[in-house]
Enzyme design. Structure first.
Site, PDB file in Angstrom:
ATOM      1  N   GLN A   1     -14.558  52.503  64.371  1.00 46.37           N
ATOM      2  CA  GLN A   1     -15.156  52.763  65.682  1.00 46.37           C
ATOM      3  C   GLN A   1     -16.517  53.411  65.488  1.00 46.37           C
ATOM      4  O   GLN A   1     -16.733  54.152  64.527  1.00 46.37           O
ATOM      5  CB  GLN A   1     -14.235  53.629  66.523  1.00 46.37           C
ATOM      6  CG  GLN A   1     -13.727  54.882  65.831  1.00 46.37           C
ATOM      7  CD  GLN A   1     -12.581  55.508  66.574  1.00 46.37           C
ATOM      8  OE1 GLN A   1     -12.512  55.452  67.787  1.00 46.37           O
ATOM      9  NE2 GLN A   1     -11.665  56.139  65.847  1.00 46.37           N
TER      10      GLN A   1
ATOM     11  N   LEU B   1     -18.906  48.145  54.904  1.00 50.72           N
ATOM     12  CA  LEU B   1     -17.730  49.022  54.810  1.00 50.72           C
ATOM     13  C   LEU B   1     -17.416  49.265  53.339  1.00 50.72           C
ATOM     14  O   LEU B   1     -17.496  48.324  52.529  1.00 50.72           O
ATOM     15  CB  LEU B   1     -16.527  48.359  55.495  1.00 50.72           C
ATOM     16  CG  LEU B   1     -16.752  47.861  56.927  1.00 50.72           C
ATOM     17  CD1 LEU B   1     -15.535  47.078  57.422  1.00 50.72           C
ATOM     18  CD2 LEU B   1     -17.029  49.041  57.851  1.00 50.72           C
ATOM     19  N   GLU B   2     -17.090  50.497  52.999  1.00 55.61           N
ATOM     20  CA  GLU B   2     -16.745  50.853  51.606  1.00 55.61           C
ATOM     21  C   GLU B   2     -15.235  51.066  51.597  1.00 55.61           C
ATOM     22  O   GLU B   2     -14.748  52.136  51.942  1.00 55.61           O
ATOM     23  CB  GLU B   2     -17.497  52.125  51.215  1.00 55.61           C
ATOM     24  CG  GLU B   2     -19.022  51.985  51.366  1.00 55.61           C
ATOM     25  CD  GLU B   2     -19.677  53.157  52.104  1.00 55.61           C
ATOM     26  OE1 GLU B   2     -18.955  54.079  52.542  1.00 55.61           O
ATOM     27  OE2 GLU B   2     -20.904  53.131  52.255  1.00 55.61           O
TER      28      GLU B   2
ATOM     29  N   SER C   1      -7.467  55.458  63.779  1.00 55.94           N
ATOM     30  CA  SER C   1      -6.212  56.064  63.365  1.00 55.94           C
ATOM     31  C   SER C   1      -5.240  54.982  62.870  1.00 55.94           C
ATOM     32  O   SER C   1      -4.558  55.151  61.856  1.00 55.94           O
ATOM     33  CB  SER C   1      -5.609  56.843  64.519  1.00 55.94           C
ATOM     34  OG  SER C   1      -4.378  57.378  64.130  1.00 55.94           O
ATOM     35  N   SER C   2      -5.219  53.844  63.560  1.00 55.98           N
ATOM     36  CA  SER C   2      -4.282  52.774  63.166  1.00 55.98           C
ATOM     37  C   SER C   2      -4.630  52.217  61.794  1.00 55.98           C
ATOM     38  O   SER C   2      -3.734  51.791  61.046  1.00 55.98           O
ATOM     39  CB  SER C   2      -4.311  51.642  64.196  1.00 55.98           C
ATOM     40  OG  SER C   2      -3.997  52.158  65.464  1.00 55.98           O
TER      41      SER C   2
ATOM     42  N   GLY D   1      -6.175  54.075  59.397  1.00 58.21           N
ATOM     43  CA  GLY D   1      -5.810  55.169  58.499  1.00 58.21           C
ATOM     44  C   GLY D   1      -4.313  55.216  58.245  1.00 58.21           C
ATOM     45  O   GLY D   1      -3.866  55.476  57.120  1.00 58.21           O
ATOM     46  N   ARG D   2      -3.530  54.919  59.256  1.00 60.70           N
ATOM     47  CA  ARG D   2      -2.064  54.960  59.105  1.00 60.70           C
ATOM     48  C   ARG D   2      -1.540  53.839  58.219  1.00 60.70           C
ATOM     49  O   ARG D   2      -0.404  53.874  57.762  1.00 60.70           O
ATOM     50  CB  ARG D   2      -1.398  54.876  60.479  1.00 60.70           C
ATOM     51  CG  ARG D   2      -1.607  56.131  61.294  1.00 60.70           C
ATOM     52  CD  ARG D   2      -1.143  55.934  62.710  1.00 60.70           C
ATOM     53  NE  ARG D   2      -1.794  56.882  63.597  1.00 60.70           N
ATOM     54  CZ  ARG D   2      -1.188  57.489  64.595  1.00 60.70           C
ATOM     55  NH1 ARG D   2       0.071  57.247  64.850  1.00 60.70           N
ATOM     56  NH2 ARG D   2      -1.850  58.330  65.351  1.00 60.70           N
TER      57      ARG D   2
HETATM   58  N1  LIG Z   1     -20.756  53.047  55.683  1.00 63.39           N
HETATM   59  C1  LIG Z   1     -21.993  52.787  56.062  1.00 63.39           C
HETATM   60  C2  LIG Z   1     -22.872  53.851  56.373  1.00 63.39           C
HETATM   61  C3  LIG Z   1     -24.169  53.536  56.756  1.00 63.39           C
HETATM   62  N2  LIG Z   1     -24.567  52.234  56.835  1.00 63.39           N
HETATM   63  C4  LIG Z   1     -25.928  51.880  57.246  1.00 63.39           C
HETATM   64  C5  LIG Z   1     -26.381  52.657  58.463  1.00 63.39           C
HETATM   65  C6  LIG Z   1     -27.373  53.624  57.936  1.00 63.39           C
HETATM   66  O1  LIG Z   1     -28.396  53.834  58.901  1.00 63.39           O
HETATM   67  C7  LIG Z   1     -27.890  52.945  56.686  1.00 63.39           C
HETATM   68  C8  LIG Z   1     -28.398  53.887  55.640  1.00 63.39           C
HETATM   69  O2  LIG Z   1     -27.395  54.812  55.352  1.00 63.39           O
HETATM   70  P1  LIG Z   1     -27.726  56.104  54.466  1.00 63.39           P
HETATM   71  O3  LIG Z   1     -28.959  56.757  55.001  1.00 63.39           O
HETATM   72  O4  LIG Z   1     -26.505  56.919  54.309  1.00 63.39           O
HETATM   73  O5  LIG Z   1     -28.065  55.382  53.071  1.00 63.39           O
HETATM   74  P2  LIG Z   1     -29.001  55.819  51.884  1.00 63.39           P
HETATM   75  O6  LIG Z   1     -29.505  57.227  52.085  1.00 63.39           O
HETATM   76  O7  LIG Z   1     -28.307  55.515  50.630  1.00 63.39           O
HETATM   77  O8  LIG Z   1     -30.191  54.758  52.079  1.00 63.39           O
HETATM   78  P3  LIG Z   1     -31.684  54.991  52.588  1.00 63.39           P
HETATM   79  O9  LIG Z   1     -32.414  55.567  51.407  1.00 63.39           O
HETATM   80  O10 LIG Z   1     -32.169  53.639  52.996  1.00 63.39           O
HETATM   81  O11 LIG Z   1     -31.598  55.967  53.758  1.00 63.39           O
HETATM   82  O12 LIG Z   1     -26.792  52.200  56.193  1.00 63.39           O
HETATM   83  C9  LIG Z   1     -23.687  51.211  56.528  1.00 63.39           C
HETATM   84  O13 LIG Z   1     -24.026  50.030  56.613  1.00 63.39           O
HETATM   85  N3  LIG Z   1     -22.423  51.507  56.148  1.00 63.39           N
END
Ligand SMILES: Nc1ccn([C@H]2C[C@H](O)[C@@H](COP(=O)(O)OP(=O)(O)OP(=O)(O)O)O2)c(=O)n1
Length: 178
Positions: A139, A121-122, A95-96, A98-99
């Protein structure tokens, strides 16, 4: 159902959940806080191509922080290396975080049973914001699974993100056949 703090601790003791580094202070009532690792990355090209290998530029967050901007998409990484052998781990924002207008995943919060590695992380932000390595950023929550898992993620031949290092990993969509 989500694992409680005491259930997460039991799984850590059994070795079915591994979190490194681990700090008891980071364990919430039903989640574990993860932190921003020291590397960030951006894509080299402005226009990405889902069929191609889009390369990234990795850089280190300076000790006095790094300002993220809304029009730029960043990849980050968790400081923590995790293994989850019997539950489905989900990465959620705090939450922190996101805020402050920070999103830590674009669409993928779910992990897989058997995932071992650092989490990529995206990251995108709503307004300019300075971030620091080691700050709490997200988390992990853990869900029990119904039924037997035939092939865990770390046993899959075509798992694209197995064993992710402590650096952001770019999209491997190009490995999918479409
Ligand atoms: N934000 C994220 C979400 C997931 N993962 C890691 C943990 C998951 O076990 C792995 C694979 O995630 P997905 O199954 O969503 O990815 P894809 O379907 O694109 O890849 P794959 O074909 O290998 O399953 O990536 C990550 O590092 N960061």
């Amino acid at each position: 159902m989500i694992l409680s703090d005491s259930r997460i601790l039991e799984e850590i003791e059994k070795g079915t959940i591994k979190i490194e580094p681990y700090d008891r202070q980071c364990l919430g009532s039903n989640s574990y806080d993860v932190h921003l690792g020291k590397h960030l990355a951006t894509y080299r090209e402005h226009i990405l191509d889902a069929k191609k290998h889009n390369e990234i530029e990795v850089f280190e967050i300076p000790d006095d922080g790094f300002v993220l901007y809304p029009h730029i998409f960043y990849l980050g990484v968790t400081e923590e290396y995790t293994e989850t052998h019997a539950h489905v781990p989900f990465l959620e924002g705090k939450s922190s975080t996101g805020r402050l207008g920070i999103d830590i995943h674009a669409t993928a919060g779910k992990g897989d049973v058997g995932f071992c590695g650092h989490w990529t992380l995206e990251i995108s932000v709503k307004q300019p914001v300075k971030v620091y390595k080691g700050m709490p950023v997200g988390q992990l929550i853990y869900f029990p699974v119904e039924g037997e898992i035939e092939i865990k993620y770390n046993q899959k031949k075509n798992a694209k993100y197995s064993g992710q290092p402590d650096r952001p990993v770019e999209s491997m969509m190009w490995k999918n056949k479409f």
